[in-house]
Design a protein around this motif. Structure first.
Motif, PDB file in Angstrom:
ATOM      1  N   ASN A  19       0.855  -1.182   0.000  1.00  0.00           N
ATOM      2  CA  ASN A  19       0.000   0.000   0.000  1.00  0.00           C
ATOM      3  C   ASN A  19       0.893   1.235   0.000  1.00  0.00           C
ATOM      4  N   THR A  69      -7.178  -0.690  -0.175  1.00  0.00           N
ATOM      5  CA  THR A  69      -5.809  -0.274   0.126  1.00  0.00           C
ATOM      6  C   THR A  69      -5.274  -0.880   1.401  1.00  0.00           C
ATOM      7  N   THR A  70      -6.149  -1.417   2.228  1.00  0.00           N
ATOM      8  CA  THR A  70      -5.660  -2.059   3.443  1.00  0.00           C
ATOM      9  C   THR A  70      -6.358  -3.387   3.660  1.00  0.00           C
ATOM     10  N   THR A  71      -5.584  -4.366   4.003  1.00  0.00           N
ATOM     11  CA  THR A  71      -6.092  -5.694   4.340  1.00  0.00           C
ATOM     12  C   THR A  71      -5.390  -6.124   5.623  1.00  0.00           C
ATOM     13  N   GLY A 126      -1.684  -5.417   6.138  1.00  0.00           N
ATOM     14  CA  GLY A 126      -1.253  -4.122   5.634  1.00  0.00           C
ATOM     15  C   GLY A 126      -1.093  -3.976   4.135  1.00  0.00           C
ATOM     16  N   ASP A 127      -1.192  -5.060   3.393  1.00  0.00           N
ATOM     17  CA  ASP A 127      -1.077  -4.956   1.935  1.00  0.00           C
ATOM     18  C   ASP A 127      -2.362  -4.427   1.324  1.00  0.00           C
ATOM     19  N   GLY A 128      -2.254  -3.974   0.081  1.00  0.00           N
ATOM     20  CA  GLY A 128      -3.427  -3.655  -0.708  1.00  0.00           C
ATOM     21  C   GLY A 128      -3.870  -4.892  -1.468  1.00  0.00           C
TER      22      GLY A 128
END
Length: 144
Positions: free
Chosen positions: A12, A38-40, A43-45
């Motif tokens: 992200n 944008t957040t999972t 912390g990745d998109g």
């Protein structure tokens, strides 16, 4: 009848989406429908999308070192009026099919094509066809 969706995780940070767009452009692949979070957790998109040429799109992303998950999702025509979403959700609810996510694909003056993910694809197709909901294939979307 289903369409092919690709899913990728990415950091992200600025420039990630433009990089994907650039890769698809170089591969001559059009993105027909798109969902980005944008957040999972972690912390990745997350990007889910329906490409015009799934095999070519996946190969281009893998060539750039990305992990790509491919899945079959529904592309269902939804009436474009107040309460139109109920036309596709009601048959799924009655068939006890859970919709994990949905996002728009193409809107015309009279309808919207929604992309829907579920882990009960066969039951969803059966329930929607029984209610005369138009479903699209990869080729159908490409020809729009």
């Amino acid at each position: 009848m289903t369409v092919t969706q690709l899913s990728i995780r990415m950091p992200n940070k600025p420039g990630q989406l433009v990089t994907i767009s650039e890769i698809m452009g170089q591969a001559e692949v059009n993105i027909l429908a798109l969902f980005v979070s944008t957040t999972t957790p972690g912390g990745d998109g997350l990007m889910r999308f329906v490409p015009s040429h799934p095999g070519r799109a996946a190969a281009a992303l893998v060539d750039r070192g990305m992990e790509v998950a491919t899945s079959q999702v529904l592309a269902a025509e939804t009436p474009h009026h107040a309460g139109g979403l109920k036309a596709i959700l009601d048959p799924l609810s009655k068939a006890k099919v859970n919709v994990d996510y949905l996002y728009p694909c193409i809107q015309t003056g009279e309808s919207t094509i929604l992309i829907m993910g579920t882990d009960q694809v066969d039951q969803a197709v059966e329930a929607l066809k029984k209610d005369w909901i138009r479903l699209y294939s990869d080729q159908d979307l490409l020809n729009l």
